[in-house]
Design an enzyme around this catalytic site. Structure first.
Site, PDB file in Angstrom:
ATOM      1  N   LEU A 129       0.827  -1.198   0.000  1.00 42.81           N
ATOM      2  CA  LEU A 129       0.000   0.000   0.000  1.00 42.81           C
ATOM      3  C   LEU A 129       0.869   1.258   0.000  1.00 42.81           C
ATOM      4  CD1 LEU A 129      -2.627   1.656   0.366  1.00 42.81           C
ATOM      5  CD2 LEU A 129      -2.392   1.249   2.835  1.00 42.81           C
ATOM      6  N   TYR A 130       1.808   1.324   0.928  1.00 44.24           N
ATOM      7  CA  TYR A 130       2.609   2.540   1.061  1.00 44.24           C
ATOM      8  C   TYR A 130       3.445   2.799  -0.190  1.00 44.24           C
ATOM      9  CZ  TYR A 130       1.284   1.814   5.939  1.00 44.24           C
ATOM     10  OH  TYR A 130       0.580   1.598   7.095  1.00 44.24           O
ATOM     11  N   ARG A 131       4.040   1.761  -0.742  1.00 41.63           N
ATOM     12  CA  ARG A 131       4.836   1.929  -1.962  1.00 41.63           C
ATOM     13  C   ARG A 131       3.952   2.394  -3.121  1.00 41.63           C
ATOM     14  NH1 ARG A 131       9.527   2.704   0.369  1.00 41.63           N
ATOM     15  NH2 ARG A 131      10.686   0.827   0.900  1.00 41.63           N
TER      16      ARG A 131
END
Length: 188
Positions: A156-158
């Site tokens: 998600l963060y990437r």
């Protein structure tokens, strides 16, 4: 988000404080922490409503709250900011860019989805809405390290543009190493 019966809503600081117990339960479940930490975390979360720029959201359906996210403007008087500065100091000190980040960031303090609801887009929607119009030039968060970044959180963060600021940071009271990630605001 896949299910139209789900809603995302902002909580007032007072609503957040009143509901801190069930929200911390989501955090404990998502992070795999010992429930014995609950009372201390509830107290801590309730105190954070006074932080500048405090913003909290939940995802809920008819069964109740499924996910929570909150954050605020990063300031040198917070425990997390001191941990961040310590991590940068251990690495030899903050670079010019890192010094700029420290002057203007929004801390994503917590973002957690019940394990049974992970992988349905709740985390992405919460993060997008939490960071929409967030005060600061940067958003920062931390997440436990996992081999090969092979979990939903890192994915998600990437996918949302977060890159490394610090890797393998050890927080007091947690045996796991953490990554501290950054992204410029507004989100692209």
């Amino acid at each position: 988000m896949e299910d139209v019966s789900l809603t995302i809503r902002r909580l007032s600081p007072q609503e957040f404080a009143l509901n801190a117990g069930p929200l911390v339960d989501i955090y404990i479940s998502a992070m795999g922490y010992d429930p014995a930490i609950r009372d201390g975390r509830v107290y801590s979360w309730q105190r954070e409503i006074i932080r500048p720029g405090f913003t909290a959201l939940i995802a809920e359906d008819a069964s109740g709250v499924l996910a929570v996210a909150y954050g605020f403007i990063g300031t040198p008087d917070s425990w997390w900011d001191r941990q961040l500065r310590l991590a940068l100091q251990k690495r030899g000190g903050a670079t010019e860019e890192e010094q700029e980040i420290l002057r203007s960031y929004f801390e994503v303090a917590e973002i957690h989805v019940l394990p049974r609801m992970q992988g349905h887009g709740l985390g992405r929607e919460l993060l997008k809405q939490l960071l929409w119009n967030a005060p600061g030039k940067w958003a920062l968060l931390s997440t436990p390290e996992v081999p090969g970044e092979s979990n939903r959180a890192f994915s998600l963060y990437r996918s949302m543009g977060f890159t490394d600021l610090v890797r393998h940071h050890q927080y007091p009271g947690d045996e796991r190493p953490f990554a501290i990630l950054k992204t410029q605001l507004p989100l692209s």
